[in-house]
Structures are given as structure tokens and as C-alpha cells.
Design a protein around this motif. Structure first.
Motif, short mmCIF file in Angstrom:
data_model
loop_
_atom_site.label_atom_id
_atom_site.label_comp_id
_atom_site.label_asym_id
_atom_site.label_seq_id
_atom_site.Cartn_x
_atom_site.Cartn_y
_atom_site.Cartn_z
N LEU A 10 -6.75 28.85 -16.02
CA LEU A 10 -6.73 27.92 -15.38
C LEU A 10 -5.41 28.65 -14.09
N LEU A 14 -5.52 29.82 -9.90
CA LEU A 14 -4.89 29.47 -9.31
C LEU A 14 -3.89 30.10 -8.63
N PRO A 202 -1.96 19.36 -2.70
CA PRO A 202 -2.82 20.35 -3.43
C PRO A 202 -2.32 20.90 -4.54
N VAL A 203 -2.42 21.48 -5.47
CA VAL A 203 -2.30 22.75 -6.66
C VAL A 203 -1.79 24.05 -5.86
N PRO A 204 -3.01 24.77 -5.16
CA PRO A 204 -2.80 25.65 -4.74
C PRO A 204 -1.76 25.92 -3.23
N ARG A 206 1.02 23.87 -3.44
CA ARG A 206 2.63 24.00 -4.04
C ARG A 206 2.48 25.35 -5.10
N GLU A 283 -1.51 18.09 -12.77
CA GLU A 283 -2.73 17.87 -12.67
C GLU A 283 -3.68 18.74 -11.15
N VAL A 284 -4.65 19.02 -11.33
CA VAL A 284 -5.43 19.52 -10.31
C VAL A 284 -6.30 18.76 -9.91
N ARG B 35 -12.34 20.09 -3.43
CA ARG B 35 -11.40 20.96 -2.81
C ARG B 35 -11.59 22.15 -4.07
N GLU B 37 -10.17 24.13 -5.20
CA GLU B 37 -9.69 23.96 -6.61
C GLU B 37 -10.22 23.10 -7.87
N HIS B 38 -10.76 22.24 -7.25
CA HIS B 38 -11.33 21.73 -8.23
C HIS B 38 -12.10 21.44 -9.23
N LEU B 40 -12.51 25.26 -9.42
CA LEU B 40 -11.98 26.25 -10.47
C LEU B 40 -11.87 25.07 -11.73
N VAL B 44 -12.71 26.31 -15.74
CA VAL B 44 -12.07 26.48 -16.80
C VAL B 44 -12.54 25.30 -17.79
N GLN B 73 -10.78 17.00 -14.37
CA GLN B 73 -9.76 17.02 -12.56
C GLN B 73 -9.44 15.85 -11.57
N ARG B 74 -8.78 16.27 -10.60
CA ARG B 74 -9.31 15.21 -9.37
C ARG B 74 -10.37 14.94 -8.62
#
Lengths: 284, 284
Positions: A10, A14, A202-204, A206, A283-284, B35, B37-38, B40, B44, B73-74
Motif C-alpha cells: 500500500l 500511495l 487525505p493521505v495522497p 500528505r 489511516e487511509v 476517493r 486511495e480508498h 487502493l 490491498v 479504510q475510511r
């Protein structure tokens, strides 16, 4: 619920999704022959090697296997450096998981993994270069027999000199940002993991900001190798300008992709940092 | 080098990457709370369940596990339908792999897997709904005790009636495009896999075209459930217009995302087709 290996996969996904990451393939940009989907296939293909990293066998062989699987797509080298960075992190995180020891995935824990590497790990590392074209510099004066482009043919020289994989990393730590992490306790990786965890949104997004901070802090050694030192210094200067609000990240990303200036080592560090952050609860 | 499970993971990733896929999250579009990334993380996270699918144990439990991991995931439900479609395909592909029998991943081979499902598989399928909110229709008249929203509480009713997972799919085949594949030999999935293999260019572009052809051929049952039959018929009509060059795919994609019209079942079929095509040699 995700395992150590799941989180490593992951993290790779990401990383390539984060946008803008000026000069890199990202969710919104491709290079002419290296596209987003090649990174997807590279991430998935690396799986069997990542799984070997958490088993007790040789780390070098696990890395070689991950590279071989990563290369099973038509884009060429997508994540060689990221996998090299992940190898000790993944092994250290697994120690963490097995022992319930919180110190596994730490500078000390990862340094223990590095210190435990052997000459045969170094041989496997060299063999990994046979599976994919990787941008490298010429070896230092007098070390021609250790040119990584020799692949497995360098085995006798490695064995004769008794060089472990940690020793090999030490030899190129001043010209390769991934090797520098290996010998320096993964300082930048852990620092950027902290940024990812302290950030919001959102993680991307970041990942994009962590990438820019890493690039603003230090010149990218992959750009030095594949473009020039001037280009690497320019990329660092302009990443800082984006962070300072003096330049637009999206425009810089478009320009660097067009000019073929690809801060790949900074992307590798971002992937490693994402892995550490995921293991620490991002957390994603 | 990729395993059956690797290809299932990659199929999920390539599906969400394909763009434009009007109304779906894709490489260039997100929904407000769902989104890229969710997807992705969903791809996984499903891994441990996908791995169980190729082992000899109950298929329903493997599916439930894949959904539980996917939901970590969220964003909520990302790939429930795709995993339901993949379950028999992955198991059939593994028969293929183990026996060197070319007929495993075929309409007949997958139908054998479907026919072998049990009442306990049906119970696990119901339990899967406890892990994530899935859009469903009210059950048919007189079948309230089989409402999937009851989750594991429906177990006594399933056991009393002796319904296998294949029977459960049969009950909703006329209102659910994934269930229709289960009872119909995965006809559309295999047909679209052929399109992907016969097409040219980058795989995500092929996925976009296969999606449009599937949508143009049949109304999307997820749109019927979550928007309306009129919206589903409009989406199909306009997908056909895109294929005929009378409408612009990118604009339709923007419009449908904005209106919340999400042909999720067509995306599920596209993921299934990508998996079959990857097993049959589609190169990324």
C-alpha cells in the motif's frame, strides 16, 4: 487488519498516487514510456519478494526476488530504490510484529537488520541489477570490479573483499540517497513518517507535501545521476519555493516531467516513510 | 511471475485507474467521501481473503474475509461486488493453475465452482454485509427473513430453506448484475475479457473502453438501486452515445459524478474481466 507486507504494498501505491510530486509519475502525470499502471504492476509484482523479507531467509535474496517481480511489466524500473529502502524496514517491522517489541521499526531496530547483512546478501543485491535497467554512476576509482552493472559477475570480487550488503551501501552512501539511509539509521525516512502522521487530510495529499519537504531539504541523488547536479539543485530550490508559496506545485510538476527531471530517490524515501507511518497507525 | 492472487489485486487496481469510466471513481475523479486511495487500500486489504479463495476451504468464508479486509479504510464500500464476482473466478483460475487444465477459468469451470457452493457459503455471504454498508434493494415479497441487511441473523432462515450461495444468487439475478453473472456462466465477464485482449494501447484505456461497452449494452443494476431506473437507462443510452462519437466521455464522466450516478456494477464486471484477461496474457 493489513499485514506488514500489505502495508508495504500500500505504501508503494500511495506514493505513486500522491500528487503533485514534481518530476515524478503521479496520479495525474505519466512519463512517455513509464506510466502509472507500470507502478501498479510493479507494486503487486514485488509481493513475493516482500513476503520473503519477513521470513527468516537472506534479505538480499528477498530483495532480488522483489525486483524481479517488480520488473514484470513493460515500463522498466519503477521501484528498485523504494524496494531497497523497504527491505530492512519490512524485516524490522516484522520483528516488531512477532515479538510485540515496539522498538523493531525504529532507527535502532532497522540498523540491527542492516548490520546483520552478509556477503551473500551483497551478491544478491548485485544480481538484482540483472532484472532491470537501473540508473547508476560509475564506481569510484579503483573499484571497477564492484560496478553494479556487472550483476552477479561481481560475486568473486565481493567475496574476495568480504563485503556485506551494509558495506556496499556504505561505499555509495555519499552519492545515493537510499544507501545513505541504510548507513544512517533511516533518519530521513523516520522524520518524514512523522510529518505524514502529524499532517491532516487525505493521505495522497500528505504524501505530496512530505515529498516536497524531503526534496526541499536535500538534493535528489537520482536527478544528479540521470540529469545533472545543477538540475538537482534547481529541483530542491524550487521545491522550497513551492513550500514557501512562491511557486505553484502543479506547474512545477508539469515542467519537471517535461524536462525529464525525475526526483526518484525522494519518491523512494516517500514510499519508505509511508510504510513506517502506516505501521504506526496512519489511516487511509 | 504474478500469482492468481496478485492478478486479482492488480485487476482491482487497474479497474479504478481506468479513465474515463463515467460516474465512477477513477484515476482523475473522486466522489466526495469515496476517493481513489480508498480503492487502493480496499484492493490491498482484500488480500488475505483472496488468498483463502485459492485454498480449499469454504468460498463464502473467503469472500467474507476479503470484504472485511477491503473495508479497512475510511471510504466505505469500495469493491464488495467486484470481490463477489472475483471469488469464483479466482478459485477457478487456481484449479487451472494447479491442474494445468486450460478449462478452469472458463464459463464451465466457473460454473462448477458456483455449483459447489453450500448453505454455509450463503451464511458467510450474509455475514459479509455486517462489515460494510452495501446498497441493496428490499427483498422480494415474502422473503423478508432473507434480507441481506440481516447479516448473520439470516442464518436460521438460510439453513431451514437449505439455500446455497448459488441459490441466493439465483434469487437476485434479475435485479443484480453480479448475481446474474454467477448464474449465467459469467458470460459478460468473459466477453469483456476478450475485448480487453483484442484492444490496443495502455491497459487503463482498454478498461475505460470495456466499461463503456458493458454499460452501453445493459443498464447498471447499482444505478437502479442507488439512483433510479431512469438514471440507469440514461447512463446506458449516453455510454452508447460516447461509443458512437456523439458525446464526450470526459464530460459525461464529470456530469455523472456530479449527479451521483455511479455505475458500480459495470465497474465490478470490468474488474472481473481484467482479472480474466490478465490470466490469459494481457500485459501491463
Amino acid at each position: 487488519m493489513r499485514s506488514v507486507v500489505d502495508d508495504a504494498t500500500l505504501a508503494l501505491l500511495l506514493e505513486v498516487t500522491g500528487t503533485p510530486k514534481p518530476g515524478n509519475v503521479d496520479r495525474h502525470r505519466d512519463h512517455p514510456d513509464l506510466r502509472f499502471e507500470h507502478f501498479l504492476a510493479g507494486s503487486v509484482g514485488a509481493r513475493s519478494g516482500l513476503s520473503l523479507m519477513i521470513e527468516g531467509g537472506p534479505l538480499g535474496a528477498a530483495f532480488e526476488r522483489s525486483v524481479e517481480g517488480m520488473a514484470d511489466q513493460r515500463g522498466g524500473n519503477t521501484q528498485f530504490g523504494a524496494l531497497l529502502l523497504l527491505a530492512p524496514l519490512v524485516r524490522a517491522a516484522n520483528v516488531d510484529e512477532v515479538d510485540g517489541n515496539e522498538d523493531g521499526l525504529s532507527p535502532a531496530g532497522v540498523s540491527d537488520v542492516v548490520a546483520a547483512t552478509t556477503v551473500e546478501d551483497a551478491v544478491s543485491f548485485y544480481r538484482a541489477f540483472e532484472h532491470v535497467d537501473v540508473a547508476v554512476e560509475d564506481p569510484p576509482e579503483g573499484l571497477d570490479d564492484l560496478d553494479v552493472r556487472r550483476g552477479g559477475d561481481a560475486a568473486p570480487a565481493l567475496r574476495e573483499r568480504g563485503l556485506t550488503l551494509a558495506d556496499v551501501m556504505d561505499l555509495s552512501a555519499d552519492v545515493d540517497g537510499v544507501a545513505a539511509e541504510w548507513v544512517g539509521g533511516f533518519e530521513r525516512t523516520f522524520e518524514a513518517a512523522g510529518w505524514l502522521l502529524d499532517d491532516d487530510g487525505p493521505v495522497p495529499d500528505r504524501a505530496s507535501r512530505a515529498f516536497l519537504r524531503l526534496l526541499a531539504d536535500e538534493v535528489d541523488t537520482f536527478v544528479v545521476k540521470t540529469s545533472s547536479r545543477e538540475a538537482a539543485e534547481e529541483a530542491t530550490r524550487r521545491a522550497r519555493a513551492v513550500l514557501d508559496g512562491e511557486e505553484h506545485g502543479e506547474e512545477l510538476a508539469n515542467e519537471l516531467v517535461e524536462r525529464g527531471i525525475n526526483p526518484g530517490t525522494t519518491a523512494d524515501l516517500t514510499a519508505g516513510a509511508l510504510f513506517v507511518a502506516l505501521r504506526r497507525g496512519l489511516e487511509v
